[in-house]
Design an enzyme around this catalytic site. Structure first.
Site, PDB file in Angstrom:
ATOM      1  N   LYS A  25       0.440  -1.203  -0.046  1.00  0.00           N
ATOM      2  CA  LYS A  25       0.238  -0.254   0.066  1.00  0.00           C
ATOM      3  C   LYS A  25       0.851   0.933  -0.401  1.00  0.00           C
ATOM      4  O   LYS A  25       0.791   2.011  -1.043  1.00  0.00           O
ATOM      5  CB  LYS A  25      -0.647  -0.175   0.855  1.00  0.00           C
ATOM      6  CG  LYS A  25      -1.746   1.485   1.294  1.00  0.00           C
ATOM      7  CD  LYS A  25      -2.504   1.186   2.559  1.00  0.00           C
ATOM      8  CE  LYS A  25      -1.245   1.230   3.661  1.00  0.00           C
ATOM      9  NZ  LYS A  25      -2.552   1.594   5.132  1.00  0.00           N
ATOM     10  N   SER A  26       2.104   1.504   0.902  1.00  0.00           N
ATOM     11  CA  SER A  26       2.955   2.498   1.217  1.00  0.00           C
ATOM     12  C   SER A  26       3.229   2.876  -0.469  1.00  0.00           C
ATOM     13  O   SER A  26       3.252   3.782  -0.965  1.00  0.00           O
ATOM     14  CB  SER A  26       3.893   2.238   2.308  1.00  0.00           C
ATOM     15  OG  SER A  26       2.594   2.215   3.439  1.00  0.00           O
ATOM     16  N   SER A 169       3.499  11.629  12.697  1.00  0.00           N
ATOM     17  CA  SER A 169       2.982  10.762  11.809  1.00  0.00           C
ATOM     18  C   SER A 169       4.265  11.588  10.553  1.00  0.00           C
ATOM     19  O   SER A 169       4.724  12.634   9.689  1.00  0.00           O
ATOM     20  CB  SER A 169       1.748  10.779  11.193  1.00  0.00           C
ATOM     21  OG  SER A 169       2.075  10.129   9.560  1.00  0.00           O
ATOM     22  N   SER A 170       5.290  10.521  10.076  1.00  0.00           N
ATOM     23  CA  SER A 170       6.467  11.023   9.018  1.00  0.00           C
ATOM     24  C   SER A 170       5.625  10.873   7.491  1.00  0.00           C
ATOM     25  O   SER A 170       6.460  11.750   6.624  1.00  0.00           O
ATOM     26  CB  SER A 170       7.515   9.061   8.900  1.00  0.00           C
ATOM     27  OG  SER A 170       6.558   8.233   8.123  1.00  0.00           O
ATOM     28  N   SER A 198       8.953   5.636  12.415  1.00  0.00           N
ATOM     29  CA  SER A 198       8.879   5.283  10.825  1.00  0.00           C
ATOM     30  C   SER A 198      10.537   5.392   9.911  1.00  0.00           C
ATOM     31  O   SER A 198       9.241   6.276   8.785  1.00  0.00           O
ATOM     32  CB  SER A 198       7.470   4.809  10.319  1.00  0.00           C
ATOM     33  OG  SER A 198       7.630   4.029   9.428  1.00  0.00           O
ATOM     34  N   GLU A 312       3.096   0.075  12.229  1.00  0.00           N
ATOM     35  CA  GLU A 312       2.296  -0.681  11.792  1.00  0.00           C
ATOM     36  C   GLU A 312       1.828  -2.020  11.741  1.00  0.00           C
ATOM     37  O   GLU A 312       1.419  -3.078  11.635  1.00  0.00           O
ATOM     38  CB  GLU A 312       2.321  -0.597  10.433  1.00  0.00           C
ATOM     39  CG  GLU A 312       3.436  -1.219   9.655  1.00  0.00           C
ATOM     40  CD  GLU A 312       3.587  -0.433   8.066  1.00  0.00           C
ATOM     41  OE1 GLU A 312       3.649  -1.279   6.853  1.00  0.00           O
ATOM     42  OE2 GLU A 312       3.243   0.917   8.226  1.00  0.00           O
ATOM     43  N   HIS A 339      -3.690   6.655  14.775  1.00  0.00           N
ATOM     44  CA  HIS A 339      -3.803   5.567  13.528  1.00  0.00           C
ATOM     45  C   HIS A 339      -4.960   5.572  13.281  1.00  0.00           C
ATOM     46  O   HIS A 339      -6.122   6.483  13.400  1.00  0.00           O
ATOM     47  CB  HIS A 339      -2.720   4.240  13.658  1.00  0.00           C
ATOM     48  CG  HIS A 339      -1.281   4.688  12.820  1.00  0.00           C
ATOM     49  ND1 HIS A 339      -0.851   3.822  12.655  1.00  0.00           N
ATOM     50  CD2 HIS A 339      -0.253   5.316  13.103  1.00  0.00           C
ATOM     51  CE1 HIS A 339       0.639   3.962  12.141  1.00  0.00           C
ATOM     52  NE2 HIS A 339       0.782   5.184  12.870  1.00  0.00           N
ATOM     53  N   LYS A 409      -9.322  -2.395   3.236  1.00  0.00           N
ATOM     54  CA  LYS A 409      -8.239  -1.375   3.401  1.00  0.00           C
ATOM     55  C   LYS A 409      -6.906  -1.837   2.726  1.00  0.00           C
ATOM     56  O   LYS A 409      -6.598  -0.750   1.475  1.00  0.00           O
ATOM     57  CB  LYS A 409      -7.824  -0.948   4.752  1.00  0.00           C
ATOM     58  CG  LYS A 409      -7.192   1.079   4.910  1.00  0.00           C
ATOM     59  CD  LYS A 409      -7.226   0.788   6.090  1.00  0.00           C
ATOM     60  CE  LYS A 409      -6.004   2.574   6.086  1.00  0.00           C
ATOM     61  NZ  LYS A 409      -6.930   3.050   5.730  1.00  0.00           N
TER      62      LYS A 409
END
Length: 423
Positions: A25-26, A169-170, A198, A312, A339, A409
């Site tokens: 996903k990333s 958050s990165s 992260s 995560e 999150h 998701k």
């Protein structure tokens, strides 16, 4: 599956299975953004096809890009942010869409409304919106620092220097770096506040920028990406190693062998850390050119783990440690409270409800294994909690997983693939 719950299956014995997980996903959503900012169309091969990925495609279309499905691949055409008519971007509960696309709206001149599920309105984004304002975008959020908000650009973004607090958050940092090649003078981002969580996701962003022809530079807490004409005719997405987490955890919890096909030998994905984790927890791990093989004993060593860089993975790791041979501690993940849900509170509540001794700490979880029993496992619209519940169900009959569809998701076929894993 019955009603709105799924009974997680128990393992009939040691496992012997091979699985292929969908694309990262990333990586998928970063590649889509960079493809939309390129000078010519990009064929993104084997991207993730899930709710988050489709929301990103919808966002790019709303912002003037083109998206065409070609079998397992997606052809992304460059943004043409013309016109003055208002537009809307649907965020769902996709953090990457909420963080990565507002800067793109600044390349045009029309007002763009960003909104999504109730859950996305609780996820942090205020520092990014502040940075976008500093770069010259008009952002209207009525002081919420959260969706819904409207972005209006002025036909382009000058860029330049900006300070950013990315400690929550990165993705805030990645959002500015990914869009920077389209800024008139690129961007120089200086981080303030605590270090972003992260680090691997930051490395991933820099790696993808390079793959698309940009030349990002980093010096300590300062990042610079010059204006660049991006180009990448084809880009292939790696399998999602975080989505592979429950499958490799299954070998440790149930015993036997699980093979994940296509595991890359070199990657920036945080999920690659699973290889060293499983070794630390007493399992045998082998990586070759065709994939990763994990052979488990059914026994899990207790451990003290700092998961700051791989937060995560926390839900699946916490579930696995409930079968540990002693107390364990997970630390470094206070940011998980922002999150998809407050993951620390959710894990402490749900794991304890099934008999484990799990309590929240200032920045993580303390886990004391105890005899577990069945019951309803609430998932809070969080895909990773569905995966954690599945791991518990391997050894605990009667784990009823609430709202299993939320795993769409990142992996719509998760429950079917999990059933096949158990034969």
């Amino acid at each position: 599956m019955s009603g709105n719950t799924w009974t997680a299956p128990t393992a009939p014995g040691p496992l012997d299975a091979s699985v292929r997980v969908p694309g990262s996903k990333s990586i998928t959503n970063r590649a889509f953004v960079l493809a939309a900012l390129s000078a010519a169309p990009t064929l993104v091969r084997r991207p993730l096809d899930s709710r988050d990925a489709r929301l990103m495609q919808g966002a790019l279309t709303a912002l003037g890009g083109g998206v065409e499905r070609r079998g397992d691949d997606v052809l992304v055409s460059p943004l043409a942010p013309e016109g003055t008519e208002p537009a809307s971007v649907v965020l769902g509960n996709a953090g990457t869409v909420a963080r990565f696309t507002p800067a793109l709206a600044g390349l045009g001149s029309r007002p763009v409304l960003f909104d999504g599920d109730e859950a996305i309105r609780r996820r942090p984004i205020a520092p990014l919106l502040r940075a976008l304002r500093d770069l010259g975008l008009d952002v209207e959020d009525e002081g919420r620092g959260a969706p819904p908000f409207t972005v209006r650009g002025h036909g382009g973004i000058a860029g330049g220097k900006v300070e950013l607090d990315s400690s929550a958050s990165s993705q805030f940092l990645s959002a500015l770096l990914l869009a920077a090649p389209a800024f008139e003078s690129g961007v120089t981002v200086r981080l303030v506040g605590d270090a972003p969580p992260s680090e691997p996701h930051i490395a991933m962003t820099l790696d993808l920028l390079r793959r698309f022809g940009a030349a990002p530079e980093r010096s300590g807490v300062e990042f610079h990406v010059p204006a660049t004409a991006l180009s990448c005719p084809e880009y292939e997405v790696e399998p999602d190693l975080s989505t592979a987490a429950p499958f490799v955890a299954a070998a440790a919890v149930a015993g036997g062998t699980v093979r994940v096909e296509g595991w890359p030998q070199h990657t920036t994905q945080p999920g690659d850390w699973l290889r060293s984790l499983l070794t630390e927890l007493g399992q045998r791990v082998e990586l070759d050119e065709t994939g990763l093989t994990v052979t488990g004993t059914g026994e899990v060593r207790a451990a003290r783990l700092d998961l700051h860089e791989v937060g995560e993975l926390t839900p699946v790791v916490a579930a696995m440690l409930c079968f540990g041979d002693g107390p364990s501690v997970i630390s470094g993940v206070a940011h998980l409270r922002g999150h998809e849900t407050d993951r620390l509170a959710a894990l402490a509540t749900e794991l304890s409800a099934l008999g484990a001794g799990v309590t929240e700490t200032a920045d993580g979880l303390a886990i004391t294994p105890a005899p577990l029993h069945g019951g309803v496992f609430h998932t809070y619209e969080d895909h990773r909690l569905v995966m954690a519940a599945a791991v518990l169900g391997l050894r605990v009959p009667g784990v009823e997983v609430e709202d299993p569809e939320t795993v769409g998701k990142t992996f719509p076929e998760f429950t079917a693939t999990w059933q096949a894993l158990l034969g």
